[in-house]
Design a protein around this motif. Sequence first.
Motif, mmCIF file in Angstrom:
data_model
loop_
_atom_site.group_PDB
_atom_site.id
_atom_site.type_symbol
_atom_site.label_atom_id
_atom_site.label_comp_id
_atom_site.label_asym_id
_atom_site.label_seq_id
_atom_site.Cartn_x
_atom_site.Cartn_y
_atom_site.Cartn_z
ATOM 1 N N ILE A 55 -18.663 -66.152 -19.957
ATOM 2 C CA ILE A 55 -17.851 -65.960 -20.875
ATOM 3 C C ILE A 55 -18.193 -64.466 -21.443
ATOM 4 N N ARG A 56 -19.383 -63.917 -21.470
ATOM 5 C CA ARG A 56 -19.684 -62.612 -21.874
ATOM 6 C C ARG A 56 -19.022 -61.442 -21.032
ATOM 7 N N PHE A 57 -18.864 -61.771 -19.854
ATOM 8 C CA PHE A 57 -18.140 -60.557 -19.044
ATOM 9 C C PHE A 57 -16.494 -60.628 -19.304
ATOM 10 N N GLU A 58 -15.947 -61.829 -19.340
ATOM 11 C CA GLU A 58 -14.593 -62.253 -19.580
ATOM 12 C C GLU A 58 -14.180 -61.599 -20.967
ATOM 13 N N LYS A 59 -15.310 -62.007 -22.242
ATOM 14 C CA LYS A 59 -14.936 -61.410 -23.393
ATOM 15 C C LYS A 59 -14.856 -60.151 -23.640
ATOM 16 N N ASP A 60 -15.937 -59.188 -22.971
ATOM 17 C CA ASP A 60 -16.120 -57.848 -23.206
ATOM 18 C C ASP A 60 -14.908 -57.081 -22.532
ATOM 19 N N LEU A 61 -14.594 -57.617 -21.350
ATOM 20 C CA LEU A 61 -13.411 -57.096 -20.573
ATOM 21 C C LEU A 61 -11.919 -57.128 -21.365
ATOM 22 N N VAL A 62 -11.832 -58.453 -21.887
ATOM 23 C CA VAL A 62 -10.733 -58.618 -22.670
ATOM 24 C C VAL A 62 -10.663 -57.600 -23.892
ATOM 25 N N LEU A 63 -11.744 -57.758 -24.450
ATOM 26 C CA LEU A 63 -11.840 -56.840 -25.883
ATOM 27 C C LEU A 63 -11.645 -55.432 -25.477
ATOM 28 N N ASN A 64 -12.070 -54.851 -24.454
ATOM 29 C CA ASN A 64 -11.902 -53.573 -24.068
ATOM 30 C C ASN A 64 -10.397 -53.146 -23.449
ATOM 31 N N LEU A 65 -9.766 -54.053 -22.860
ATOM 32 C CA LEU A 65 -8.476 -53.813 -22.158
ATOM 33 C C LEU A 65 -7.681 -53.911 -23.714
ATOM 34 N N ASN A 66 -7.816 -54.760 -24.451
ATOM 35 C CA ASN A 66 -6.987 -55.054 -25.826
ATOM 36 C C ASN A 66 -6.932 -53.742 -26.541
ATOM 37 N N LYS A 67 -8.247 -53.257 -26.680
ATOM 38 C CA LYS A 67 -8.561 -51.850 -27.366
ATOM 39 C C LYS A 67 -7.678 -50.757 -26.843
ATOM 40 N N ILE A 181 -11.614 -52.495 -6.942
ATOM 41 C CA ILE A 181 -12.633 -51.662 -7.402
ATOM 42 C C ILE A 181 -14.045 -52.172 -7.139
ATOM 43 N N THR A 182 -14.987 -51.504 -6.425
ATOM 44 C CA THR A 182 -16.387 -52.033 -6.056
ATOM 45 C C THR A 182 -17.428 -50.956 -7.173
ATOM 46 N N SER A 183 -18.061 -51.728 -7.622
ATOM 47 C CA SER A 183 -19.165 -51.133 -8.701
ATOM 48 C C SER A 183 -20.491 -51.724 -8.129
ATOM 49 N N GLU A 184 -21.628 -51.049 -8.779
ATOM 50 C CA GLU A 184 -22.799 -51.350 -8.504
ATOM 51 C C GLU A 184 -23.773 -51.399 -9.903
ATOM 52 N N VAL A 185 -24.325 -52.427 -9.943
ATOM 53 C CA VAL A 185 -25.202 -52.536 -11.354
ATOM 54 C C VAL A 185 -26.536 -52.633 -10.966
ATOM 55 N N LEU A 191 -27.903 -58.638 -20.804
ATOM 56 C CA LEU A 191 -26.519 -59.127 -20.477
ATOM 57 C C LEU A 191 -25.461 -58.548 -21.227
ATOM 58 N N SER A 192 -25.507 -58.381 -22.546
ATOM 59 C CA SER A 192 -24.437 -57.876 -23.516
ATOM 60 C C SER A 192 -24.322 -56.504 -23.124
ATOM 61 N N THR A 193 -25.385 -55.655 -22.848
ATOM 62 C CA THR A 193 -25.236 -54.052 -22.622
ATOM 63 C C THR A 193 -24.607 -53.959 -21.214
ATOM 64 N N THR A 194 -25.101 -54.824 -20.341
ATOM 65 C CA THR A 194 -24.454 -54.732 -18.897
ATOM 66 C C THR A 194 -23.055 -55.096 -18.949
ATOM 67 N N SER A 195 -22.523 -55.988 -19.619
ATOM 68 C CA SER A 195 -21.249 -56.711 -19.546
ATOM 69 C C SER A 195 -20.362 -55.538 -20.224
ATOM 70 N N ASN A 196 -20.606 -55.031 -21.213
ATOM 71 C CA ASN A 196 -19.792 -54.003 -21.930
ATOM 72 C C ASN A 196 -19.700 -52.623 -21.170
ATOM 73 N N ASP A 197 -21.175 -52.424 -20.768
ATOM 74 C CA ASP A 197 -20.740 -51.177 -19.853
ATOM 75 C C ASP A 197 -19.924 -51.366 -18.500
ATOM 76 N N PHE A 198 -20.144 -52.365 -17.964
ATOM 77 C CA PHE A 198 -19.351 -52.693 -16.878
ATOM 78 C C PHE A 198 -17.729 -52.687 -17.086
ATOM 79 N N SER A 199 -17.328 -53.253 -18.257
ATOM 80 C CA SER A 199 -15.998 -53.504 -18.773
ATOM 81 C C SER A 199 -15.445 -51.917 -18.787
ATOM 82 N N LYS A 200 -16.236 -51.114 -19.781
ATOM 83 C CA LYS A 200 -15.701 -49.605 -19.822
ATOM 84 C C LYS A 200 -15.364 -48.886 -18.503
ATOM 85 N N ARG A 201 -16.513 -49.232 -17.649
ATOM 86 C CA ARG A 201 -16.206 -48.594 -16.301
ATOM 87 C C ARG A 201 -15.085 -48.911 -15.569
ATOM 88 N N ILE A 202 -14.569 -50.387 -15.388
ATOM 89 C CA ILE A 202 -13.637 -50.910 -14.947
ATOM 90 C C ILE A 202 -12.188 -50.405 -15.483
#
Length: 208
Positions: A55-67, A181-185, A191-202
């Motif tokens: 939920i966290r990863f999907e929500k952050d990616l959707v939020l940033n995509l829509n932005k 896209i291959t990424s490393e964490v 969780l919140s910080t990692t998810s948000n950072d991941f979504s922005k990089r993607i």
Amino acid sequence: MKKLKSITTVFILITLLIGCSSVRITDSWRGSKTLNIKKKNILVVSKTEDRATQIRFEKDLVLNLNKNGLTSIESHVKFPYSDPTEKVEKNKEKEIIKNLRKSNIDIIIISSLVDSKKYTYSINTNENIQPFPYRYRKYRSFYEYTNQEHNTIEMEGTTYVLETLVYDITQQTQDQLISIITSEVDNPNNLSTTSNDFSKRIIKDLMK
């Protein structure tokens, strides 16, 4: 007082080391120079057995995509009873894609954990600190230090490798995969910080 100051210094150092996650893109491929994902409906899928992480990863990616002017929705919202980790049989792929198209989905972005790598490293504190054992556990990673004659902090961390696949299901089967896209964490702590950072990089990679 000096001993207390030294211990405080160690705590600050450890907090800085484990308090933030480092997300970086290590490899990126796309089928064409420009991805045609604008003005299309995007489904975001995070393949994990942990519901909170999904939920966290999907929500952050959707939020940033829509932005960024795109139109997207989370899989757990669009299909609340689906299991993102369920293996799809080859003979059912066309049927699933057909149903997704009926649900007005054009693009699918799927992220999943594909590997993890443990490593150790040492940090010199440059201070005369008395032995003070410390152990921290978060996201199945262990961080330890031992203060011996060289005043070093022995650290153990984990780098997680994630793969993000982008499909355009409006295309023919052989042309549907449009980006990988291959990424490393490195040492995820929050969780919140990692998810948000991941979504922005993607998204930064997708919007090139």
